[in-house]
Write a protein that holds these residues in place. Sequence first.
Motif: not given
Length: 149
Positions: A62-65, A110-117
């Motif tokens: 998980a984290g920022v992608y 394009s995007a920066i996304l904060d994602l979970s597992a």
Amino acid sequence: GLIKAASGGSNSPRFQVALSGNQSTSTDTNTLIAFATEVLDSDSAFTNTSSNYKFTVPSGKAGVYFFYAQLNFDDMSDNKSINVSFYKNGSEIHSGKERTPGNDQTVEVSAILDLSADDYIQVYGAQNNNSNVNINAGIRTFFFGFKLI
């Protein structure tokens, strides 16, 4: 004294995928892009099978992608629109749109996304040419992403 740069990060998971052949799209229809060719997939997190074509955040990652996608539409008529969208877990979250001057045309998002597992990202494309249009395989159509350090 010396200033040390941060080290130890690897920007993984990371992936890049492409089309294995041209993909037809119907007018006014959001179409899942069939990224079947894996150029890079560090954590085997991209699924390149029919009706999936998605990056899934692995357990413990998980984290920022950062994600980027680009589609090249073939033989568009003048003053029609094309778009590319990121879908997160089945819902549209970011989109790029262009109005075409005719001929082939590229659109990107394009995007920066904060994602979970277990969150997953897919790419969809659409056009309103009033006819079927191919998305061209090759160097102008691709999707990539990586975890930021």
